[in-house]
Design a protein around this motif. Structure first.
Motif, PDB file in Angstrom:
ATOM      1  N   CYS A 186       7.943 -12.733 -76.113  1.00 61.70           N
ATOM      2  CA  CYS A 186       7.974 -12.628 -74.657  1.00 61.70           C
ATOM      3  C   CYS A 186       9.433 -12.500 -74.219  1.00 61.70           C
ATOM      4  N   SER A 187       9.652 -12.152 -72.976  1.00 63.51           N
ATOM      5  CA  SER A 187      11.022 -11.983 -72.507  1.00 63.51           C
ATOM      6  C   SER A 187      11.672 -13.343 -72.235  1.00 63.51           C
ATOM      7  N   GLU A 188      12.980 -13.388 -72.417  1.00 63.14           N
ATOM      8  CA  GLU A 188      13.721 -14.626 -72.165  1.00 63.14           C
ATOM      9  C   GLU A 188      13.635 -15.017 -70.690  1.00 63.14           C
ATOM     10  N   SER A 189      13.646 -14.036 -69.796  1.00 61.79           N
ATOM     11  CA  SER A 189      13.580 -14.330 -68.365  1.00 61.79           C
ATOM     12  C   SER A 189      12.232 -14.934 -67.982  1.00 61.79           C
ATOM     13  N   LEU A 190      11.138 -14.414 -68.569  1.00 62.21           N
ATOM     14  CA  LEU A 190       9.821 -14.967 -68.282  1.00 62.21           C
ATOM     15  C   LEU A 190       9.709 -16.391 -68.814  1.00 62.21           C
ATOM     16  N   LEU A 191      10.212 -16.619 -70.014  1.00 63.19           N
ATOM     17  CA  LEU A 191      10.176 -17.960 -70.591  1.00 63.19           C
ATOM     18  C   LEU A 191      10.949 -18.943 -69.725  1.00 63.19           C
ATOM     19  N   SER A 192      12.085 -18.504 -69.195  1.00 60.14           N
ATOM     20  CA  SER A 192      12.870 -19.357 -68.312  1.00 60.14           C
ATOM     21  C   SER A 192      12.073 -19.717 -67.061  1.00 60.14           C
ATOM     22  N   LYS A 193      11.364 -18.742 -66.491  1.00 63.60           N
ATOM     23  CA  LYS A 193      10.545 -19.007 -65.306  1.00 63.60           C
ATOM     24  C   LYS A 193       9.418 -19.982 -65.625  1.00 63.60           C
ATOM     25  N   ILE A 194       8.816 -19.824 -66.800  1.00 62.11           N
ATOM     26  CA  ILE A 194       7.733 -20.730 -67.208  1.00 62.11           C
ATOM     27  C   ILE A 194       8.259 -22.149 -67.346  1.00 62.11           C
ATOM     28  N   GLU A 195       9.404 -22.303 -68.003  1.00 62.69           N
ATOM     29  CA  GLU A 195       9.974 -23.638 -68.204  1.00 62.69           C
ATOM     30  C   GLU A 195      10.372 -24.288 -66.882  1.00 62.69           C
ATOM     31  N   ASN A 196      10.687 -23.483 -65.879  1.00 61.88           N
ATOM     32  CA  ASN A 196      11.079 -24.013 -64.572  1.00 61.88           C
ATOM     33  C   ASN A 196       9.910 -24.104 -63.594  1.00 61.88           C
ATOM     34  N   GLY A 197       8.705 -23.877 -64.100  1.00 53.95           N
ATOM     35  CA  GLY A 197       7.519 -24.028 -63.274  1.00 53.95           C
ATOM     36  C   GLY A 197       7.320 -22.933 -62.259  1.00 53.95           C
ATOM     37  N   LYS A 198       7.975 -21.791 -62.441  1.00 57.63           N
ATOM     38  CA  LYS A 198       7.890 -20.697 -61.476  1.00 57.63           C
ATOM     39  C   LYS A 198       6.942 -19.587 -61.933  1.00 57.63           C
ATOM     40  N   ALA A 199       6.372 -19.744 -63.126  1.00 61.56           N
ATOM     41  CA  ALA A 199       5.409 -18.772 -63.655  1.00 61.56           C
ATOM     42  C   ALA A 199       4.484 -19.495 -64.614  1.00 61.56           C
ATOM     43  N   SER A 200       3.282 -18.957 -64.791  1.00 62.81           N
ATOM     44  CA  SER A 200       2.314 -19.534 -65.720  1.00 62.81           C
ATOM     45  C   SER A 200       2.066 -18.551 -66.853  1.00 62.81           C
ATOM     46  N   PRO A 201       2.073 -19.016 -68.097  1.00 67.38           N
ATOM     47  CA  PRO A 201       1.826 -18.111 -69.218  1.00 67.38           C
ATOM     48  C   PRO A 201       0.343 -17.791 -69.337  1.00 67.38           C
ATOM     49  N   SER A 202       0.026 -16.641 -69.894  1.00 70.87           N
ATOM     50  CA  SER A 202      -1.364 -16.341 -70.224  1.00 70.87           C
ATOM     51  C   SER A 202      -1.747 -17.220 -71.405  1.00 70.87           C
ATOM     52  N   LEU A 203      -3.050 -17.357 -71.643  1.00 72.54           N
ATOM     53  CA  LEU A 203      -3.485 -18.176 -72.770  1.00 72.54           C
ATOM     54  C   LEU A 203      -2.993 -17.620 -74.112  1.00 72.54           C
ATOM     55  N   PRO A 204      -3.076 -16.291 -74.351  1.00 71.37           N
ATOM     56  CA  PRO A 204      -2.536 -15.770 -75.615  1.00 71.37           C
ATOM     57  C   PRO A 204      -1.044 -16.088 -75.779  1.00 71.37           C
ATOM     58  N   MET A 205      -0.267 -15.979 -74.679  1.00 73.62           N
ATOM     59  CA  MET A 205       1.158 -16.299 -74.769  1.00 73.62           C
ATOM     60  C   MET A 205       1.369 -17.773 -75.058  1.00 73.62           C
ATOM     61  N   LEU A 206       0.556 -18.623 -74.421  1.00 74.90           N
ATOM     62  CA  LEU A 206       0.688 -20.058 -74.657  1.00 74.90           C
ATOM     63  C   LEU A 206       0.392 -20.394 -76.111  1.00 74.90           C
ATOM     64  N   ARG A 264       7.241 -29.752 -70.389  1.00 77.94           N
ATOM     65  CA  ARG A 264       6.852 -30.094 -71.764  1.00 77.94           C
ATOM     66  C   ARG A 264       7.256 -28.995 -72.746  1.00 77.94           C
ATOM     67  N   LEU A 265       7.135 -27.751 -72.320  1.00 75.89           N
ATOM     68  CA  LEU A 265       7.591 -26.657 -73.183  1.00 75.89           C
ATOM     69  C   LEU A 265       9.093 -26.765 -73.437  1.00 75.89           C
ATOM     70  N   ARG A 266       9.854 -27.024 -72.374  1.00 74.75           N
ATOM     71  CA  ARG A 266      11.305 -27.130 -72.513  1.00 74.75           C
ATOM     72  C   ARG A 266      11.683 -28.307 -73.415  1.00 74.75           C
ATOM     73  N   LEU A 267      11.022 -29.457 -73.201  1.00 70.30           N
ATOM     74  CA  LEU A 267      11.297 -30.635 -74.025  1.00 70.30           C
ATOM     75  C   LEU A 267      11.019 -30.352 -75.495  1.00 70.30           C
ATOM     76  N   THR A 268       9.874 -29.707 -75.771  1.00 64.93           N
ATOM     77  CA  THR A 268       9.516 -29.404 -77.157  1.00 64.93           C
ATOM     78  C   THR A 268      10.501 -28.416 -77.770  1.00 64.93           C
ATOM     79  N   ARG A 269      10.886 -27.409 -76.991  1.00 66.72           N
ATOM     80  CA  ARG A 269      11.852 -26.419 -77.494  1.00 66.72           C
ATOM     81  C   ARG A 269      13.176 -27.084 -77.828  1.00 66.72           C
ATOM     82  N   GLN A 270      13.664 -27.930 -76.922  1.00 70.48           N
ATOM     83  CA  GLN A 270      14.943 -28.595 -77.139  1.00 70.48           C
ATOM     84  C   GLN A 270      14.875 -29.561 -78.317  1.00 70.48           C
TER      85      GLN A 270
END
Length: 203
Positions: A46-66, A25-31
């Motif tokens: 946030c870092s581009e690498s972390l955002l990529s991991k979040i969009e690919n379901g490999k990491a979860s953002p903290s609530l402040p980051m979300l 959903r984050l990726r869809l909204t961004r696109q």
């Protein structure tokens, strides 16, 4: 004091955090907004690498980051976690309301949110019951646009608003401007439950 029962935790009623669904959903909204990974990462601090991991379901953002991500996307956290976009409802029966549990390592220990008003773009208000286990606390502090009001149903909490700390017991209520940094923690020996309303919907 008797604890209020938690809602049913059957697979149908319980919504667990789903990193893959959230990332999609984050990726869809961004696109949809026409933003690159780099642009959104810069806007959300946030870092581009972390955002990529979040969009690919490999990491979860903290609530402040979300919060920062959805603010940059002009979106809403509630939409990120809803599994369906069903018909508008009027009555939501006890034991059937969704219970949202976020990543406990990032959201805060022992916290779940019981939806009182399911997320919908048509609602001006958002309402949840925050269930906080003994020793639990929210991630934060967080800040966003809006106003919030709460009523402590059971337990004892400390509520931090800006540079002030308030100790609340069952029956106490509060209201504050959401642009003030805020977070809370359970300081009692039992689960605390807060009936929490905010506008506009942000979670």
């Amino acid at each position: 004091m008797v604890k209020p029962p938690l809602p049913s935790e059957s697979r149908e009623d319980r919504i667990q955090s789903n990193p893959v669904r959230l990332g999609a959903r984050l990726r869809l909204t961004r696109q949809t907004r026409g933003l690159t990974l780099k642009a959104l990462a810069l806007a959300a601090d946030c870092s581009e690498s972390l955002l990529s991991k979040i969009e690919n379901g490999k990491a979860s953002p903290s609530l402040p980051m979300l919060h920062r991500l959805v603010r940059a996307l002009d979106s809403n956290i509630g939409w990120m976690f809803e599994e369906t976009d069903g018909e508008e409802g009027v009555v939501f029966r006890a034991g059937t309301r969704p219970l949202i549990t976020l990543d406990p390592l990032r959201r805060g220990e022992g916290i779940s949110l019981e939806r009182i008003i399911p997320y919908s773009a048509g609602h001006l208000l958002q309402c949840n019951i925050h269930h906080i286990e003994a020793g639990g606390q929210s991630a934060g502090p967080i800040q966003h646009v809006g106003e919030e009001v709460g009523y402590l149903l059971v337990g004892e909490i400390e509520l931090m608003i800006g540079d002030k700390t308030f100790r609340l017991s069952a029956g106490d209520s509060f209201v504050f401007n959401s642009e003030l940094a805020h977070w809370y923690r359970n300081v009692g020996e039992e689960r605390a439950s807060i009936f929490w309303v905010n506008t506009p919907p942000t979670f």
